[in-house]
Scaffold this active site. Structure first.
Site, PDB file in Angstrom:
ATOM      1  N   TYR A  48       0.854  -1.183   0.000  1.00  0.00           N
ATOM      2  CA  TYR A  48       0.000   0.000   0.000  1.00  0.00           C
ATOM      3  C   TYR A  48       0.896   1.242   0.000  1.00  0.00           C
ATOM      4  O   TYR A  48       1.520   1.576   1.005  1.00  0.00           O
ATOM      5  CB  TYR A  48      -0.915   0.035   1.228  1.00  0.00           C
ATOM      6  N   LEU A  66     -18.494  -1.724   2.308  1.00  0.00           N
ATOM      7  CA  LEU A  66     -19.246  -0.618   1.704  1.00  0.00           C
ATOM      8  C   LEU A  66     -18.922  -0.471   0.222  1.00  0.00           C
ATOM      9  O   LEU A  66     -19.231   0.545  -0.394  1.00  0.00           O
ATOM     10  CB  LEU A  66     -18.944   0.693   2.447  1.00  0.00           C
ATOM     11  N   SER A  89     -22.168   3.323   0.564  1.00  0.00           N
ATOM     12  CA  SER A  89     -22.053   4.030   1.845  1.00  0.00           C
ATOM     13  C   SER A  89     -23.182   5.025   2.061  1.00  0.00           C
ATOM     14  O   SER A  89     -23.413   5.489   3.184  1.00  0.00           O
ATOM     15  CB  SER A  89     -20.718   4.778   1.911  1.00  0.00           C
ATOM     16  N   ARG A 134     -16.198   0.056  -1.440  1.00  0.00           N
ATOM     17  CA  ARG A 134     -15.350   1.217  -1.756  1.00  0.00           C
ATOM     18  C   ARG A 134     -16.145   2.525  -1.762  1.00  0.00           C
ATOM     19  O   ARG A 134     -15.900   3.417  -2.559  1.00  0.00           O
ATOM     20  CB  ARG A 134     -14.636   0.991  -3.076  1.00  0.00           C
ATOM     21  N   GLY A 135     -17.119   2.582  -0.884  1.00  0.00           N
ATOM     22  CA  GLY A 135     -17.938   3.786  -0.750  1.00  0.00           C
ATOM     23  C   GLY A 135     -19.182   3.782  -1.603  1.00  0.00           C
ATOM     24  O   GLY A 135     -20.060   4.630  -1.423  1.00  0.00           O
TER      25      GLY A 135
END
Length: 334
Positions: A56, A209, A215, A211-212
């Site tokens: 990352y 979620l 959400s 990746r949003g």
């Protein structure tokens, strides 16, 4: 905070884990100070599981977590459990070059992760994706050697299918499988989840979620940076996005009836799937963390679950969860 077992061979962990990837990479710019404050807030709230990957932002995320742990009070630092993925190969331009699961590479990756995190052991260690050129037995065997030497506590897997899970478990005790699982990513339910339950392997569910996307905060007119993974994700493109956001609006009606947010009901749904499943939330700010923690107070009864299933049936999402080039590395097809 309630705890859950990370499989029959793993530790007890908090009912939610914190996925820290977005604090360093793939979802646009993040604020370093706010990221560290969010990690501290999570620890203070009783979150114990911190998930990262050595790739990352090429080690940035591990160093960020290491900095946060050093600055945390000793009692909170000692309760933190690190879950680390390794194996993805990067280049100086941020490109991806496959995966390396050779035993020598496993030991090399671990040495660097221990240094960047500033810890004397990694609690759960796993290859991020299966190396097609190295039998899983060799990769898991190398992690098992790290366990014997005290550098790693538990062996995990990530994004692999039922057959690979069985082969890995026949090699050494596996604590859990990290894999995407959400209302619109339910591919594990057919073969993977029954296999992990048979073998006593827990699930840490990322992407709860999506990746949003589910959400309740993502809008069709949102402009994404070119480096944002979602700018290439099929589920965030054109008609796919419009369709998927219509699912979110159907879910919003149910959430409003219960007086909770869309994100909270989506997280609570994953949590309701079993005591062997620990949702990872990718909160990058204390505000989003607070919202996610509120999901722990959401109870879904049979009527709620039926309404959610009607609003967002299995396989309702439009588009794959990864671009086509990355789908071949996944253990499930959705």
């Amino acid at each position: 905070m309630q705890t859950r077992p990370l499989g029959t061979t793993g530790p007890q962990v908090s009912a939610l884990g914190l996925g820290c990837m977005g604090m360093s990479a793939l979802y646009g710019e993040a604020d370093r100070a706010e990221s560290i404050a969010t990690i501290h807030a999570a620890l203070e709230a009783g979150v114990t599981l911190l998930d990262t990957g050595d790739f990352y932002a090429m080690g940035h995320n591990e160093m960020l977590i290491g900095e946060a742990l050093r600055a945390a009070p000793a009692a909170l630092r000692e309760q933190a459990l690190t879950s680390v993925k390794f194996g993805a190969l990067r280049d100086p331009d941020g490109g991806w070059s496959g995966y390396d699961g050779r035993p020598a590479a496993v030991r090399n990756f671990a040495a660097y992760s221990l240094q960047r995190l500033g810890v004397d052991h990694i609690d759960v260690y796993r290859i991020a994706r299966l190396d097609p050129n190295v039998p899983i037995e060799e990769t898991v065997g190398a992690i098992a050697e790290l366990v014997e030497k005290g550098h790693v506590r538990h062996i995990g897997l990530s994004e692999v299918g039922a057959e690979t899970i069985r082969r890995a478990a026949a090699t050494a005790p596996i604590s859990d499988l990290q894999i995407e699982y959400s209302l619109i990513s339910r591919g594990i339910e057919d073969e993977v989840l029954p296999t992990t339950r048979e073998l006593g392997i827990g699930i840490t569910a990322y992407g709860v979620l999506s990746r949003g996307l589910i959400s309740g905060h993502f809008t069709a007119d949102r402009q994404l940076e070119p480096t944002d993974f979602r700018s290439m994700s099929p589920r965030f493109q054109g008609e796919n996005l419009q369709h998927n956001l219509s699912l979110v609006e159907a879910l919003r009606k149910i959430a409003e009836q219960k007086g909770v947010s869309v994100a909270q009901i989506a997280i609570a749904w994953v949590s309701s799937r079993g005591e062997d499943i620990v949702p990872l939330v990718g909160a990058r700010t204390r505000e989003r963390l607070t919202e996610a923690l509120g999901a722990l107070d959401v109870t879904l009864d049979d009527a709620d679950l039926a309404a959610i299933e009607q609003a967002v049936p299995a396989d309702a999402a439009a588009g794959d969860r990864y671009p086509a080039a990355q789908m071949s590395h996944l253990g499930t097809d959705r």
